[in-house]
Write an enzyme that holds these catalytic residues in place. Structure first.
Site, short mmCIF file in Angstrom:
data_model
loop_
_atom_site.label_atom_id
_atom_site.label_comp_id
_atom_site.label_asym_id
_atom_site.label_seq_id
_atom_site.Cartn_x
_atom_site.Cartn_y
_atom_site.Cartn_z
N ASP A 170 -54.14 -1.19 7.41
CA ASP A 170 -54.55 0.13 6.90
C ASP A 170 -53.91 0.45 5.55
OD1 ASP A 170 -52.52 1.60 9.60
OD2 ASP A 170 -51.94 0.34 7.93
N GLU A 196 -57.39 6.84 15.45
CA GLU A 196 -56.89 7.99 16.19
C GLU A 196 -57.65 8.18 17.50
OE1 GLU A 196 -54.15 9.81 13.17
OE2 GLU A 196 -54.22 9.31 15.28
O1 F6P Z 1 -44.13 2.45 13.29
P1 F6P Z 1 -44.25 3.93 13.10
O2 F6P Z 1 -43.68 4.40 11.80
O3 F6P Z 1 -43.76 4.70 14.29
O4 F6P Z 1 -45.83 4.19 12.96
C1 F6P Z 1 -46.62 3.95 14.10
C2 F6P Z 1 -48.04 3.71 13.68
O5 F6P Z 1 -48.44 4.63 12.67
C3 F6P Z 1 -49.07 3.87 11.60
O6 F6P Z 1 -48.12 3.61 10.61
C4 F6P Z 1 -50.22 4.64 11.05
O7 F6P Z 1 -49.80 5.93 10.96
C5 F6P Z 1 -49.51 2.62 12.26
O8 F6P Z 1 -49.84 1.61 11.36
C6 F6P Z 1 -48.28 2.36 13.06
O9 F6P Z 1 -48.51 1.39 14.01
#
Ligand code: F6P
Length: 243
Positions: free
Chosen positions: A73, A145
């Site tokens: 992403d 989401e």
């Molecule tokens: O690893 P974090 O910072 O908790 O984020 C969790 C998820 O949120 C994202 O960064 C997207 O918001 C995903 O790619 C990731 O798996």
């Protein structure tokens, strides 16, 4: 590894580690194993979860310059050189020390339709051997989401309040947090031969429980991984606390 009896109704292989450092080491072992079994295309994730894995990769003697990487992403509207873009995240956390032959990340400034088409073509041309995943507190994977169709390929996703809240720690103010992102879809993620999902910390415990033991529903994006034949989940004790 922690030897703990947990509730896991899925066919996913669950490994519990003491913390995210041990989790990163275990994940590194599995990435190495995949590369030694000829994995040529790695699907990469961003966010804080994969940081300890990327640290192990940077410190290793492994040469990734024959491999292709495809990232999940990128925030829509951020130029690649923005300090909070996922291009910058990947450069700083991995590629600056361990370059790949070719690394694909969605272009945050790309025209929506063109960029989606371009990215779907890339994923078709370079089938992913091992997809690294984190998981959101709302069980999103990539930026898919709750409510995103399981049949979606690459698309622009409207970020939920929960995700904007979770990510605003990286931005000056909430206004600066992008509200949309280009994301590989669930269908694209499921096309990977192997999937390695990591989750660390108490905030992910509910999502991990629902992913492993909840019903398969688009309200819990990660629950679809119950249908994939080769998923390994590495979680620390805090993320395993609701199993
Ligand atoms: O690893 P974090 O910072 O908790 O984020 C969790 C998820 O949120 C994202 O960064 C997207 O918001 C995903 O790619 C990731 O798996």
């Amino acid at each position: 590894m922690i030897d703990k009896t947990i509730k896991n109704n899925s066919k996913m292989n669950v490994i519990i580690t003491k913390d995210k450092v041990e989790g990163g080491k275990k994940a590194f072992e599995l990435v190495e194993k995949a590369i030694h079994s000829d994995a040529a295309v790695l699907g990469l994730a961003t966010g804080s979860t994969p940081e300890t894995l990327y640290k192990e990769m940077r410190a290793s003697n492994t040469d990734y310059s024959n491999l292709i990487s495809i990232n999940l992403d990128e925030y829509k509207g951020l130029p690649a050189d923005h300090p909070q873009s996922y291009h910058t995240f990947m450069q700083e956390n991995l590629f600056k020390d361990k370059p790949f032959k070719k690394s694909f990340i969605p272009d945050g400034l790309g025209d929506e339709d063109e960029e989606v088409k371009r990215y779907n073509k890339i994923i078709e041309e370079y089938p992913i051997d091992l997809q690294i995943l984190g998981i959101g507190t709302n069980a999103h994977i990539g930026f898919n989401e709750p409510g995103t169709s399981f049949l979606q390929e690459t698309h622009v996703e409207k970020l939920t309040e929960a995700t904007i809240n979770a990510n605003k720690r990286y931005f000056e103010s909430e206004e600066d947090v992008p509200k949309y992102a280009f994301s590989m879809g669930i269908k694209s993620i499921l096309s990977a031969k192997k999937i390695l999902l990591m989750a660390f910390g108490e905030s992910k415990a509910e999502a991990v429980h629902d992913m492993l033991n909840g019903p398969i529903t688009e309200q819990v994006p990660a629950s679809i991984l119950q249908t994939h034949d080769d998923v390994t989940v590495i979680i620390d004790e805090a993320a395993a606390s609701k199993l």
